[in-house]
Design a protein around this motif. Structure first.
Motif, PDB file in Angstrom:
ATOM      1  N   ILE A 250     -51.283  73.986  49.688  1.00 18.02           N
ATOM      2  CA  ILE A 250     -51.821  72.809  48.977  1.00 18.02           C
ATOM      3  C   ILE A 250     -53.342  72.952  48.840  1.00 18.02           C
ATOM      4  CG2 ILE A 250     -52.199  70.297  49.188  1.00 18.02           C
ATOM      5  CD1 ILE A 250     -49.367  70.109  50.362  1.00 18.02           C
ATOM      6  N   THR A 251     -53.981  73.454  49.900  1.00 20.75           N
ATOM      7  CA  THR A 251     -55.438  73.667  49.874  1.00 20.75           C
ATOM      8  C   THR A 251     -55.795  74.743  48.849  1.00 20.75           C
ATOM      9  OG1 THR A 251     -55.213  73.418  52.268  1.00 20.75           O
ATOM     10  CG2 THR A 251     -57.405  73.982  51.431  1.00 20.75           C
ATOM     11  N   PHE A 252     -55.067  75.864  48.912  1.00 25.08           N
ATOM     12  CA  PHE A 252     -55.403  76.980  48.005  1.00 25.08           C
ATOM     13  C   PHE A 252     -55.206  76.549  46.550  1.00 25.08           C
ATOM     14  CE2 PHE A 252     -53.400  79.549  51.717  1.00 25.08           C
ATOM     15  CZ  PHE A 252     -54.491  79.235  52.520  1.00 25.08           C
ATOM     16  N   ASP A 253     -54.124  75.801  46.304  1.00 27.42           N
ATOM     17  CA  ASP A 253     -53.875  75.355  44.923  1.00 27.42           C
ATOM     18  C   ASP A 253     -54.998  74.443  44.443  1.00 27.42           C
ATOM     19  OD1 ASP A 253     -51.576  76.791  44.834  1.00 27.42           O
ATOM     20  OD2 ASP A 253     -50.230  75.106  45.230  1.00 27.42           O
ATOM     21  N   TYR A 254     -55.455  73.593  45.337  1.00 23.40           N
ATOM     22  CA  TYR A 254     -56.546  72.671  44.960  1.00 23.40           C
ATOM     23  C   TYR A 254     -57.798  73.458  44.568  1.00 23.40           C
ATOM     24  CZ  TYR A 254     -60.242  69.150  45.451  1.00 23.40           C
ATOM     25  OH  TYR A 254     -61.333  68.341  45.239  1.00 23.40           O
ATOM     26  N   LEU A 255     -58.019  74.556  45.285  1.00 18.88           N
ATOM     27  CA  LEU A 255     -59.277  75.301  45.071  1.00 18.88           C
ATOM     28  C   LEU A 255     -59.258  76.202  43.836  1.00 18.88           C
ATOM     29  CD1 LEU A 255     -60.141  76.198  48.764  1.00 18.88           C
ATOM     30  CD2 LEU A 255     -61.454  74.710  47.244  1.00 18.88           C
ATOM     31  N   LYS A 256     -58.051  76.431  43.324  1.00 19.79           N
ATOM     32  CA  LYS A 256     -57.950  77.335  42.167  1.00 19.79           C
ATOM     33  C   LYS A 256     -58.830  76.820  41.043  1.00 19.79           C
ATOM     34  CE  LYS A 256     -53.414  79.227  42.995  1.00 19.79           C
ATOM     35  NZ  LYS A 256     -51.993  78.946  42.927  1.00 19.79           N
ATOM     36  N   ASP A 257     -59.668  77.661  40.528  1.00 17.10           N
ATOM     37  CA  ASP A 257     -60.533  77.332  39.379  1.00 17.10           C
ATOM     38  C   ASP A 257     -61.627  76.311  39.672  1.00 17.10           C
ATOM     39  OD1 ASP A 257     -59.174  79.123  37.821  1.00 17.10           O
ATOM     40  OD2 ASP A 257     -57.688  77.629  37.218  1.00 17.10           O
ATOM     41  N   LYS A 258     -61.844  75.975  40.916  1.00 12.44           N
ATOM     42  CA  LYS A 258     -63.021  75.140  41.208  1.00 12.44           C
ATOM     43  C   LYS A 258     -64.251  76.021  40.972  1.00 12.44           C
ATOM     44  CE  LYS A 258     -61.272  71.194  42.638  1.00 12.44           C
ATOM     45  NZ  LYS A 258     -60.136  71.158  41.718  1.00 12.44           N
ATOM     46  N   PRO A 259     -65.299  75.457  40.353  1.00 11.33           N
ATOM     47  CA  PRO A 259     -66.418  76.305  39.904  1.00 11.33           C
ATOM     48  C   PRO A 259     -67.001  77.221  40.978  1.00 11.33           C
ATOM     49  CG  PRO A 259     -66.704  74.052  39.138  1.00 11.33           C
ATOM     50  CD  PRO A 259     -65.490  74.053  39.995  1.00 11.33           C
ATOM     51  N   LEU A 260     -67.088  76.757  42.191  1.00 12.85           N
ATOM     52  CA  LEU A 260     -67.764  77.581  43.203  1.00 12.85           C
ATOM     53  C   LEU A 260     -66.800  78.328  44.128  1.00 12.85           C
ATOM     54  CD1 LEU A 260     -70.728  75.217  44.120  1.00 12.85           C
ATOM     55  CD2 LEU A 260     -70.640  77.061  42.451  1.00 12.85           C
ATOM     56  N   ALA A 261     -65.513  78.200  43.882  1.00 11.44           N
ATOM     57  CA  ALA A 261     -64.547  78.979  44.682  1.00 11.44           C
ATOM     58  C   ALA A 261     -64.432  80.363  44.047  1.00 11.44           C
ATOM     59  CB  ALA A 261     -63.200  78.266  44.672  1.00 11.44           C
ATOM     60  N   PRO A 262     -63.990  81.374  44.799  1.00 16.58           N
ATOM     61  CA  PRO A 262     -63.802  82.677  44.171  1.00 16.58           C
ATOM     62  C   PRO A 262     -62.813  82.575  43.002  1.00 16.58           C
ATOM     63  CG  PRO A 262     -63.343  82.767  46.544  1.00 16.58           C
ATOM     64  CD  PRO A 262     -63.640  81.352  46.211  1.00 16.58           C
ATOM     65  N   LYS A 263     -62.972  83.421  42.016  1.00 21.46           N
ATOM     66  CA  LYS A 263     -62.094  83.371  40.829  1.00 21.46           C
ATOM     67  C   LYS A 263     -60.667  83.740  41.220  1.00 21.46           C
ATOM     68  CE  LYS A 263     -64.311  83.022  36.613  1.00 21.46           C
ATOM     69  NZ  LYS A 263     -64.798  81.782  37.189  1.00 21.46           N
ATOM     70  N   VAL A 264     -59.721  82.925  40.774  1.00 15.84           N
ATOM     71  CA  VAL A 264     -58.319  83.141  41.152  1.00 15.84           C
ATOM     72  C   VAL A 264     -57.876  84.551  40.765  1.00 15.84           C
ATOM     73  CG1 VAL A 264     -55.963  82.295  40.938  1.00 15.84           C
ATOM     74  CG2 VAL A 264     -57.864  80.726  40.684  1.00 15.84           C
ATOM     75  N   ASP A 265     -57.151  85.162  41.680  1.00 16.31           N
ATOM     76  CA  ASP A 265     -56.587  86.502  41.494  1.00 16.31           C
ATOM     77  C   ASP A 265     -57.622  87.621  41.498  1.00 16.31           C
ATOM     78  OD1 ASP A 265     -54.085  85.528  41.592  1.00 16.31           O
ATOM     79  OD2 ASP A 265     -53.884  85.313  39.418  1.00 16.31           O
ATOM     80  N   SER A 266     -58.879  87.285  41.650  1.00 13.88           N
ATOM     81  CA  SER A 266     -59.880  88.348  41.821  1.00 13.88           C
ATOM     82  C   SER A 266     -59.702  88.926  43.222  1.00 13.88           C
ATOM     83  CB  SER A 266     -61.293  87.765  41.687  1.00 13.88           C
ATOM     84  OG  SER A 266     -61.534  86.884  42.777  1.00 13.88           O
TER      85      SER A 266
END
Ligand SMILES: CC(C)[C@H](C(=O)O)[C@@H](O)C(=O)O
Ligand code: SF4
Length: 772
Positions: A250-266
Motif C-alpha cells: 500500500i505504501t509503495f503504491d502510494y509512492l508511485k509517481d510522486k515527484p520526489l520518489a524514485p521513478k517507478v521501475d527504474s
C-alpha cells in the motif's frame, strides 16, 4: 557499540540504527537526518542563529519549506504576494521572514502563490519527500505523521531546527519501543481517527512518553496511507516521540509517481523497494510497552474535555469526577467540565455545536474530504450553525477535490470552501472560535483556548464532523442514511489519489514554484556576531519555587498561539500562562500563583501532576519561562519535545516521581521558602541545605549545562564522521540525495559543502575538549 540491539529488532531499532553517525558510551547519539521540513513559525530564530554564526544550511537539497500556520484561508484570487495579501502585521512578518530566509539560504519553498503550498505534514508525503526508512524532522510536533511510511519522524524545537539546518544531524538518545496492535475489522462508520482517539483514551496523553509507537495488526494493515497518516499524526497526543507503521505494498503504491520518489521501475525504484521491504519488525523483537486492541471494540469516538485523552464513544455520556479514581484526573475532570460548559451525564448526542471545522494535518487529505462529501451530499448543514468550513490540507488536495466536484457538494450543503492552511486547527490566522463557541473539529488538539480563547473543541473524524454539521449537534454517523459509503477501509477499498507529476520544463517549474531571480544562493547573508547565541551556564540555583498543582499542562497553556508570531526569542515572559494569568479585561487574575508574592519572583516551578509541557513543539514555551525568570522545572514527567527544548536554552527540567520527595518540594514551594537545585551534585535541597532528594540527569546534558556549551559547535567538530556517513548514504540510498527539483540539472550526486567550524565556537573559546 553501546545501544546496538543484538537479536531481533523492531522497525524503530532498524531505522534508528541506520542513521547513527556516532554514539557515546552514555547512549548519546548523533543521528543523521534525511528530510527536514520547515515552516514559518518555528524557523525564524533558527535562521537568525545560522546568520549570527556565519553558518550555511548543510543540505538545502534535503530541506523543504512552506508556509501554513499564519496564512489566511480566504480566496487567493487577488493574491500577488504575501506583503500585500496577509493583513495581520505579525503573521505577515513571519511569512515574509521565511521568504527571505529561503531565498538567502537557497531552499525549495512552496509559498502562497504555489499550488503545492499546504500544511507541512500534508505536502511532504504528497511530494514523495517523505520516504520509507528515512529520518524526518520539522519544528512541529505533528511530524509524527510521516511515520506512516515507516520513517522515523518527529517534532523538534527551534534550537534543534538550527542544529539540523547547520549539521543535518541531531543529538538524541534511543527511545523506548512501544507496540499498539489493532486487530480485526473496523465496523461501519469507524475510521482511523476513531482508532487513534480510542488508543489515546486507553493509554492517556502520557502513555507513550519516551517511546516510539509502532502501530500494527490487521486493522492497521488494512488502512490506506492517508488513514495511516491520521493515526501516526496523533501519536504525539499519546505522548510518544513518534509513531511508525511498517511500509508495505500500500505504501509503495502510494509512492508511485510522486515527484520526489524514485521513478517507478527504474533501477533506483527497484533498489528502494527492496530496501523498504526489509523495514519491518523481526519476529520475536521485544517491546517495552505493548497494547492490544480489538477493532470491534471501537465505536465512533468523540472528545468531551480539554485533553485528547478525554474521549467517549458517541453513544456515551459526558463523564464526571466520580468516574475517575486518580486524584489528578478527578481535578482535571472538574476543570474540563467547567471550561467546556458541560454537565456530567449529558448524552454526547445532545451537545449542540456552533461551528464545524474539517481540516488540519490530521484530516484534510483527499480521502477525508471525499468521506465528508459523501455524508453531506444533497443535504444542508443545520441552521443553528454559525459556520462550517472545509479547509483542504494543500493546494493540490484542493485542486483534486475541485476536479471531483467536491467543492460544489460542500458549498451546496452550506459549507465554506477555503484555501489550504492550518486554519482553525490553532487559529494563528483569522480563522478562530469566539469565546464559548463549540466546534466539531477534525483536528488533533482540544486544549483550552486551542481554537480561540475560551473556544470549546470536540475532536472527531471527518465523517463524524460531517454528520454533526447536518445535525447541528454532535451526532452518530452510523445513523446517517448514506452511511454504507463511509466505512473503515478494507484493503480492496483503498483508493489511490491521482498522481501529481514532476514539472516538465523550467517554465513549469517557475510557474508553480514562484521562483525569483533574486535568489542568492546558499550564503550566510550578514556579517553578524561571530558565534551563535550559546547557553548560559547552569550549576547551582537557589530561589523561590512556584507550586503548580496541575497535570498535563500543555505548551498551548504555557504560551498560546498568538504569541508564537514573533521572530525573536525574547520578551515572552509577560505572555507566560496567558490564559490563566490574566482576566478577560487584561487585568491580572489574583488567584494565579505567579501573580502572588513571593512567587512573582520564582526561579523554579514545582508541578505536582505528570506530563508537563505536552503537546506542541513550540520552543516559545521554555523561552517564556526563561524570560519570566524560571530556569528549572520540577515535575513527575514531561512532554518529550518540551524536555529537549529546555536543555537547549540552558534550563534544567527535573523528573521527580510523585511521592514524598515531590510532596516535600511542593510544600516548601507552597510555603514560599527557597529551594536549591545543585546540578553538579544532582541534589534538590531545602533553603538551609538539607537534601530532599537526588535526581538523574544524562551525562552529556549535564556537561553542556554546567559548561554552557553550544552543541551545534560541538557537532560541527564531528565533520569527518558526518561526511563519511553521507558518502555511504549516497552509495546505499542514492534516491535520498537532492530533492528532485534541484536534481533535474544535476550531474552525479549532490556536492555537499560542509560549513567550516567557526573560530569562535563556544567550546573552543573556553578551551573545552573537542569531544562531546
Ligand atoms: C507551531 C507549532 C510549533 C505547533 C506544533 O508543534 O504542534 C503547531 O503546529 C501546533 O499544532 O500547535
Ligand atoms: S496540528 Fe494544526 S497547527 Fe499544527 S501543523 Fe497540524 S494543522 Fe497546523
Amino acid at each position: 557499540m553501546p545501544g546496538v540491539i543484538k537479536g531481533p529488532r523492531t522497525l524503530y531499532d532498524k531505522v534508528f540504527q541506520d542513521h547513527v553517525v556516532d554514539e557515546k558510551p552514555d547512549g548519546t547519539v548523533l543521528l543523521y537526518i534525511d528530510r527536514h521540513l520547515v515552516h514559518e513559525v518555528t524557523s525564524p530564530q533558527a535562521f537568525e542563529g545560522l546568520r549570527n554564526a556565519g553558518r550555511k544550511v548543510r543540505r538545502p537539497d534535503c530541506t523543504l519549506a512552506t508556509t501554513d500556520h499564519n496564512v489566511p484561508t480566504s480566496s487567493r484570487k487577488t493574491f500577488k504576494n504575501v506583503a500585500q495579501f496577509i493583513k495581520e502585521d505579525d503573521s505577515r512578518t513571519q511569512c515574509m521572514t521565511l521568504e527571505e530566509n529561503v531565498k538567502n539560504f537557497n531552499l525549495t519553498y512552496f509559498g502562497m502563490g504555489d499550488k503545492r503550498q499546504g500544511i507541512v505534514h500534508i505536502i511532504g508525503p504528497e511530494q514523495g519527500f517523505t520516504l520509507p526508512g528515512t529520518t524526518v524532522v520539522c519544528g512541529d510536533s505533528h511530524t509524527s505523521t510521516h511515520g506512516a511510511f515507516g520513517s522515523l519522524a518527529f517534532g523538534i524545537g527551534t534550537s534543534e531546527v538550527e542544529h539540523v539546518l547547520a549539521t543535518q544531524t541531531l543529538i538524541t538518545r534511543r527511545s523506548k519501543n512501544m507496540r499498539v496492535q489493532v486487530d480485526g475489522q473496523l465496523a461501519p462508520g469507524v475510521s482511523s481517527k476513531d482508532i487513534i482517539l480510542y488508543v489515546i483514551g486507553k493509554i492517556g496523553t502520557a502513555g507513550g512518553t519516551g517511546a516510539v509507537i509502532e502501530f500494527c495488526g490487521s486493522a492497521i494493515r488494512s488502512l490506506s496511507m492517508e488513514a495511516r497518516m491520521s493515526i501516526c499524526n496523533m501519536s504525539i497526543e499519546g505522548g510518544a516521540r513518534a509513531g511508525m507503521i511498517a511500509p508495505d505494498q500500500i505504501t509503495f503504491d502510494y509512492l508511485k509517481d510522486k515527484p520526489l520518489a524514485p521513478k517507478v521501475d527504474s533501477p533506483e525504484w527497484k533498489k528502494a523497494v527492496a530496501y523498504w521491504s526489509t523495514l519491518k519488525s523481526d519476529e520475536g523483537a521485544s517491546y517495552d510497552i505493548e497494547v492490544f486492541i480489538d477493532a470491534k471494540d471501537i465505536e465512533p469516538t468523540v472528545s468531551w474535555g480539554t485533553s485528547p485523552q478525554d474521549v467517549v464513544p458517541i453513544s456515551g455520556v459526558v463523564p464526571g469526577p466520580d468516574d475517575f479514581e486518580d486524584e489528578n484526573k478527578k481535578k482535571a475532570c472538574i476543570r474540563a467540565l467547567e471550561y467546556m460548559g458541560l454537565e456530567a451525564g449529558t448524552k454526547m448526542e445532545d451537545i449542540s455545536i456552533d461551528k464545524v471545522f474539517i481540516g488540519s494535518c490530521t484530516n484534510a487529505r483527499i480521502e477525508d474530504l471525499r468521506t465528508a462529501a459523501k455524508i453531506v451530499e444533497g443535504k444542508k448543514v443545520a441552521s443553528n450553525l454559525k459556520a462550517a468550513m472545509i479547509v483542504p490540507g494543500s493546494g493540490l488536495v484542493k485542486k483534486m477535490a475541485e476536479s471531483e466536484g467536491l467543492d460544489k457538494v460542500f458549498t451546496d450543503a452550506g459549507f465554506e470552501w477555503r484555501e489550504a492552511g492550518c486554519s482553525m486547527c490553532l487559529g494563528m490566522n483569522p480563522d478562530i472560535l469566539s469565546p464559548k463557541e463549540r466546534c466539531a473539529s477534525t483536528s488533533n488538539r482540544n486544549f483550552e483556548g486551542r481554537q480561540g480563547a475560551q473556544g470549546r473543541t470536540h475532536l472527531m473524524s471527518p465523517a463524524m464532523a460531517a454528520a454533526a454539521a447536518l445535525a447541528g449537534k454532535l451526532a452518530d454517523v452510523r445513523k446517517v442514511d448514506n452511511l454504507q459509503q463511509v466505512t473503515g477501509k478494507a484493503p480492496n477499498q483503498v483508493e489511490l489519489e491521482p498522481q501529481v507529476s514532476e514539472p516538465e520544463s523550467d517554465a513549469d517549474l517557475e510557474e508553480i514554484m514562484d521562483l525569483d531571480e533574486t535568489s542568492q544562493g546558499n550564503t550566510a547573508p550578514s556579517a553578524a556576531p561571530a558565534s551563535s547565541a550559546g547557553m548560559p551556564k547552569f550549576t547551582q540555583l537557589k530561589g523561590i519555587a512556584a507550586p503548580m498543582d496541575r497535570s498535563n499542562v500543555d505548551t498551548d497553556a504555557i504560551i498560546p498561539k498568538q504569541f508564537l508570531k514573533t521572530i525573536k526569542r525574547s520578551g515572552l515572559g509577560s505572555a507566560l500562562f496567558n490564559q490563566w494569568r490574566y482576566n478577560d479585561d487584561g487585568s491580572e487574575n489574583p488567584d494565579f500563583v505567579l501573580n502572588q508574592q513571593p512567587w512573582r519572583d520564582a526561579k523554579i516551578l514545582v508541578v505536582k501532576g505528570p506530563n508537563f509541557g505536552c503537546g506542541s513543539s513550540r520552543e516559545h514555551a521554555p523561552w517564556a519561562l526563561l524570560d519570566f525568570g524560571i530556569t528549572c522545572i520540577i515535575a513527575p514527567s514531561f512532554g518529550d519535545i518540551f524536555f529537549n527544548n529546555t536543555f537547549k536554552n540552558g534550563m534544567l527540567p527535573l523528573r521527580v516521581a510523585e511521592g514524598p520527595a515531590l510532596d516535600k518540594i511542593f510544600d516548601e514551594a507552597a510555603a514560599g521558602r527557597e529551594v536549591e537545585v545543585d546540578l553538579p551534585n544532582q541534589a534538590i535541597k531545602t533553603a538551609d541545605g538539607t537534601e530532599i532528594t537526588n535526581f538523574e540527569v544524562e551525562e552529556f546534558r549535564k556537561h553542556c549545562l554546567i559548561n554552557g556549551l553550544d552543541d551545534i559547535g560541538l557537532t560541527m567538530q564531528m565533520e569527518d564522521k558526518i561526511s563519511k556517513f553521507e558518502k555511504r548514504r549516497t552509495e546505499e540510498t542514492p534516491w535520498l540525495d537532492g530533492s528532485g527539483y534541484l536534481k533535474r540539472n544535476r550531474k552525479g550526486p549532490v556536492q555537499v559543502q560542509a560549513a567550516p567550524v567557526p573560530k569562535t565556537n563556544r567550546g573552543e573559546e573556553k578551551g573545552e575538549p573537542l569531544e562531546w
